[in-house]
Motif scaffolding. Structure first.
Motif, PDB file in Angstrom:
ATOM      1  N   GLY A   3       0.814  -1.219   0.000  1.00  0.00           N
ATOM      2  CA  GLY A   3       0.000   0.000   0.000  1.00  0.00           C
ATOM      3  C   GLY A   3       0.846   1.266   0.000  1.00  0.00           C
ATOM      4  N   ASP A   4       0.367   2.257   0.744  1.00  0.00           N
ATOM      5  CA  ASP A   4       1.039   3.563   0.765  1.00  0.00           C
ATOM      6  C   ASP A   4       2.419   3.507   1.408  1.00  0.00           C
ATOM      7  N   ARG A   5       2.629   2.544   2.288  1.00  0.00           N
ATOM      8  CA  ARG A   5       3.928   2.446   2.960  1.00  0.00           C
ATOM      9  C   ARG A   5       5.012   1.872   2.064  1.00  0.00           C
ATOM     10  N   LYS A  63       6.304   2.726  -0.828  1.00  0.00           N
ATOM     11  CA  LYS A  63       7.299   3.647  -1.373  1.00  0.00           C
ATOM     12  C   LYS A  63       8.353   4.013  -0.335  1.00  0.00           C
ATOM     13  N   THR A  64       7.901   4.248   0.903  1.00  0.00           N
ATOM     14  CA  THR A  64       8.860   4.587   1.965  1.00  0.00           C
ATOM     15  C   THR A  64       9.782   3.418   2.266  1.00  0.00           C
ATOM     16  N   THR A  65       9.190   2.218   2.373  1.00  0.00           N
ATOM     17  CA  THR A  65       9.990   1.019   2.672  1.00  0.00           C
ATOM     18  C   THR A  65      11.002   0.745   1.577  1.00  0.00           C
TER      19      THR A  65
END
Length: 229
Positions: free
Chosen positions: A186-188, A190-192
């Motif tokens: 999900g949205d996380r 890209k950060t990961t």
């Protein structure tokens, strides 16, 4: 078959944790068609490993091992020579990579071709996966060594194919990890993935230097044991 898997699992793990293809996968996932491109890149990688490994099995053929009535099937002499050559090559790469490792975070640089990944067509993304698996001068020796170990084992053809399939699956885990995060994160995601990319970019050279050196020593040891029974 168990002994063969013991020989190739370490090689497969070294292929799997190679930082450069993982960085390439993360950049591929960041393209506008990240889902499609990521899958195509992975399929290309699997095809590259499979074709290179299968080529070794086909070239070696039934003559890859020499039988002995007392000790069973033993690798042919040329297999020992091949492992010595590949081992020396990996040790050379390892030492060169270690000497070139960045001294600080600001010194870490990625290959220039990575800057153009977002402009590649899906077909070229697929080709990139094949090339990084089968044509990369640093990863290909690991696959060739695994294929030689399998081909020289004296196993039936179906067990050789199964061993190669296991090698390919293990060698692909490094790409499946970011792909899985992208597909279900999900949205996380890209950060990961951004954190993984930054870490791999900083430590790519040092990690590969250690991996190549260790696996090179293993192949040298295998080659010496085959040539001096």
């Amino acid at each position: 078959m168990g002994q063969v898997l013991g020989d190739v699992l370490g090689l497969a793990a070294a292929v799997a944790v190679s930082p450069l293809p993982i960085i390439a996968m993360i950049l591929v996932l960041a393209t506008p068609r990240g889902r499609l491109n990521g899958i195509l890149f992975t399929v290309g990688w699997i095809l590259g490993l499979s074709v290179l490994g299968a080529a070794v099995l086909a070239i070696v053929g039934p003559g890859g091992s020499s039988s002995s009535s007392t000790t069973g099937s033993q690798p042919a002499t040329w297999v020992g020579v091949l492992k010595l050559v590949l081992g020396a090559l990996l040790v050379f790469f390892g030492l060169r990579q270690w000497r070139r490792r960045p001294k600080g975070e600001s010194d870490a640089q990625l290959p220039k071709w990575m800057a153009s990944i977002d402009r590649l067509t899906p077909l070229k993304i697929f080709g990139l996966g094949v090339a990084l698996a089968a044509l990369n001068a640093k990863n290909a020796p690991l696959t060739i060594a695994a294929g030689a170990s399998i081909a020289s084992s004296g196993l039936p053809v179906e067990e050789q194919i199964a061993s190669l399939a296991i090698f390919v699956v293990i060698g692909t885990l490094g790409l499946l990890a970011p792909l899985g995060v992208f597909l279900i994160g999900g949205d996380r995601a890209k950060t990961t993935l951004g954190g993984w990319r930054d870490w791999a970019a900083r430590h790519n050279v040092a990690v590969m230097g250690v991996l190549f050196f260790v696996m090179g020593l293993k192949l040298l040891g295998d080659g010496i044991s085959i040539l001096t029974p």
